[in-house]
Write an enzyme that holds these catalytic residues in place. Sequence first.
Site, mmCIF file in Angstrom:
data_model
loop_
_atom_site.group_PDB
_atom_site.id
_atom_site.type_symbol
_atom_site.label_atom_id
_atom_site.label_comp_id
_atom_site.label_asym_id
_atom_site.label_seq_id
_atom_site.Cartn_x
_atom_site.Cartn_y
_atom_site.Cartn_z
ATOM 1 N N LYS A 1 80.595 65.499 -37.772
ATOM 2 C CA LYS A 1 80.794 66.642 -36.877
ATOM 3 C C LYS A 1 79.473 67.359 -36.560
ATOM 4 O O LYS A 1 78.461 67.158 -37.250
ATOM 5 C CB LYS A 1 81.804 67.609 -37.514
ATOM 6 C CG LYS A 1 83.208 66.987 -37.689
ATOM 7 C CD LYS A 1 84.205 68.026 -38.204
ATOM 8 C CE LYS A 1 85.601 67.425 -38.336
ATOM 9 N NZ LYS A 1 86.610 68.449 -38.729
ATOM 10 N N TYR B 1 92.034 66.521 -30.056
ATOM 11 C CA TYR B 1 92.752 67.331 -31.042
ATOM 12 C C TYR B 1 94.071 67.906 -30.510
ATOM 13 O O TYR B 1 94.597 68.865 -31.068
ATOM 14 C CB TYR B 1 91.852 68.445 -31.573
ATOM 15 C CG TYR B 1 90.887 67.980 -32.640
ATOM 16 C CD1 TYR B 1 91.339 67.603 -33.907
ATOM 17 C CD2 TYR B 1 89.526 67.910 -32.404
ATOM 18 C CE1 TYR B 1 90.467 67.179 -34.898
ATOM 19 C CE2 TYR B 1 88.631 67.479 -33.390
ATOM 20 C CZ TYR B 1 89.121 67.121 -34.642
ATOM 21 O OH TYR B 1 88.259 66.699 -35.624
ATOM 22 N N GLU C 1 92.625 57.073 -32.350
ATOM 23 C CA GLU C 1 91.339 57.784 -32.287
ATOM 24 C C GLU C 1 90.188 56.805 -32.033
ATOM 25 O O GLU C 1 89.259 57.122 -31.281
ATOM 26 C CB GLU C 1 91.126 58.560 -33.594
ATOM 27 C CG GLU C 1 92.136 59.698 -33.731
ATOM 28 C CD GLU C 1 92.150 60.338 -35.114
ATOM 29 O OE1 GLU C 1 91.341 59.954 -35.991
ATOM 30 O OE2 GLU C 1 92.983 61.248 -35.325
ATOM 31 N N ARG D 1 89.824 59.313 -46.924
ATOM 32 C CA ARG D 1 90.189 60.718 -47.158
ATOM 33 C C ARG D 1 89.736 61.158 -48.557
ATOM 34 O O ARG D 1 89.340 62.302 -48.748
ATOM 35 C CB ARG D 1 91.699 60.943 -46.976
ATOM 36 C CG ARG D 1 92.248 60.518 -45.621
ATOM 37 C CD ARG D 1 92.296 61.547 -44.545
ATOM 38 N NE ARG D 1 92.807 62.834 -44.899
ATOM 39 C CZ ARG D 1 92.831 63.844 -44.027
ATOM 40 N NH1 ARG D 1 92.381 63.685 -42.785
ATOM 41 N NH2 ARG D 1 93.290 65.003 -44.373
ATOM 42 N N THR E 1 90.037 69.462 -46.848
ATOM 43 C CA THR E 1 89.644 70.109 -45.584
ATOM 44 C C THR E 1 88.726 71.298 -45.826
ATOM 45 O O THR E 1 87.717 71.471 -45.147
ATOM 46 C CB THR E 1 90.916 70.596 -44.836
ATOM 47 O OG1 THR E 1 91.834 69.506 -44.741
ATOM 48 C CG2 THR E 1 90.577 71.099 -43.446
ATOM 49 N N ARG F 1 82.466 66.319 -48.034
ATOM 50 C CA ARG F 1 82.635 67.729 -47.655
ATOM 51 C C ARG F 1 82.079 68.677 -48.717
ATOM 52 O O ARG F 1 81.521 69.729 -48.384
ATOM 53 C CB ARG F 1 84.104 68.021 -47.346
ATOM 54 C CG ARG F 1 84.493 67.513 -45.948
ATOM 55 C CD ARG F 1 85.965 67.596 -45.712
ATOM 56 N NE ARG F 1 86.326 67.355 -44.306
ATOM 57 C CZ ARG F 1 87.552 67.060 -43.895
ATOM 58 N NH1 ARG F 1 88.537 66.973 -44.783
ATOM 59 N NH2 ARG F 1 87.806 66.860 -42.620
ATOM 60 N N PHE G 1 93.936 77.778 -35.033
ATOM 61 C CA PHE G 1 92.499 77.508 -34.987
ATOM 62 C C PHE G 1 92.115 76.521 -33.890
ATOM 63 O O PHE G 1 90.952 76.100 -33.812
ATOM 64 C CB PHE G 1 92.023 76.993 -36.351
ATOM 65 C CG PHE G 1 92.771 75.783 -36.855
ATOM 66 C CD1 PHE G 1 92.462 74.512 -36.388
ATOM 67 C CD2 PHE G 1 93.793 75.912 -37.788
ATOM 68 C CE1 PHE G 1 93.149 73.394 -36.833
ATOM 69 C CE2 PHE G 1 94.483 74.800 -38.247
ATOM 70 C CZ PHE G 1 94.164 73.545 -37.765
HETATM 71 P P1 ATP Z 1 90.117 66.212 -39.923
HETATM 72 O O1 ATP Z 1 91.325 65.939 -39.080
HETATM 73 O O2 ATP Z 1 88.964 66.821 -39.153
HETATM 74 O O3 ATP Z 1 89.703 65.039 -40.760
HETATM 75 P P2 ATP Z 1 91.781 67.410 -41.907
HETATM 76 O O4 ATP Z 1 92.709 66.284 -41.610
HETATM 77 O O5 ATP Z 1 91.293 67.559 -43.311
HETATM 78 O O6 ATP Z 1 90.505 67.325 -40.983
HETATM 79 P P3 ATP Z 1 93.426 69.050 -40.236
HETATM 80 O O7 ATP Z 1 94.550 69.843 -40.761
HETATM 81 O O8 ATP Z 1 93.701 67.787 -39.481
HETATM 82 O O9 ATP Z 1 92.417 68.756 -41.447
HETATM 83 O O10 ATP Z 1 92.552 70.013 -39.337
HETATM 84 C C1 ATP Z 1 91.655 69.477 -38.369
HETATM 85 C C2 ATP Z 1 90.374 70.279 -38.380
HETATM 86 O O11 ATP Z 1 90.653 71.590 -37.905
HETATM 87 C C3 ATP Z 1 89.754 70.504 -39.745
HETATM 88 O O12 ATP Z 1 88.951 69.445 -40.180
HETATM 89 C C4 ATP Z 1 88.923 71.738 -39.496
HETATM 90 O O13 ATP Z 1 87.709 71.409 -38.807
HETATM 91 C C5 ATP Z 1 89.817 72.527 -38.570
HETATM 92 N N1 ATP Z 1 90.648 73.467 -39.316
HETATM 93 C C6 ATP Z 1 91.706 73.183 -40.101
HETATM 94 N N2 ATP Z 1 92.228 74.286 -40.651
HETATM 95 C C7 ATP Z 1 91.457 75.321 -40.201
HETATM 96 C C8 ATP Z 1 91.470 76.726 -40.401
HETATM 97 N N3 ATP Z 1 92.389 77.305 -41.166
HETATM 98 N N4 ATP Z 1 90.521 77.447 -39.765
HETATM 99 C C9 ATP Z 1 89.592 76.873 -38.964
HETATM 100 N N5 ATP Z 1 89.535 75.549 -38.727
HETATM 101 C C10 ATP Z 1 90.444 74.789 -39.351
HETATM 102 MG MG MG Z 2 93.301 65.755 -39.657
#
Ligand code: ATP
Ligand code: MG
Length: 139
Positions: free
Chosen positions: A11, A51, A128, A87, A93, A104, A59
Amino acid sequence: MGGNKTFTMIKPDAVKKNAIGAILKMINDGGFRIVAMKYTKLAQSEAGAFYEVHKERPFYGELVDFMSSGPIVAAILEKDNAVEDYRKLIGATNPADAADGTIRKLYATSIGENAVHGADSDENAAREGAFFFSERDMH
Ligand code: ATP
Ligand code: MG
C-alpha cells in the site's frame, strides 16, 4: 486446504517508507513465488471499484482516498494454501493486534494505513488478480 494463489498490494504508506524491497523479501522468505507484479497507481475511481465490497463501511471514503494517494505494488503470489498462509504472514488488520514478525507489525502505521493488502478468499484472490493482470502477465 485452499487454492495455491493469492493477491497482494503493497500500500502507499509502505511504498513511501521505502519498504517495497523488505516486504518482497519477507514474501519470498515466506515461501511465496511471484506470479505477476506491477508498480502502479490507482485513480480514485479505480480504488473505489476495487474496494466496492466495503462501500457501506464507515471507513470506505478514507480507504479509497488513501489507496489512491500514491503508488502501490500489486502482485499475484503462489504457494500451497496461499490465501490463509499469506494472511498469517501479513498479520491482523490493526497493527496493534498484529503478531510479532508479521509484515503489518513491522511496517504498518495504523488500522487504515496498514502496509499491505491480502485477499481473504480464493474467489476474491482471482477477482482481484484479474483487476490488475491479464493472462499474459502471469508466469
Ligand atoms: P485488506 O483487505 O487490505 O487485506 P483486511 O482484510 O485485514 O485488509 P478489511 O476488513 O478487508 O481488512 O478492511 C480493508 C482495509 O480497510 C483495511 O486493510 C484497512 O486499510 C481499512 N480499514 C479497515 N478497518 C478500518 C477502520 N476501522 N478504520 C480505517 N480503515 C480501516
Ligand atoms: Mg480484506
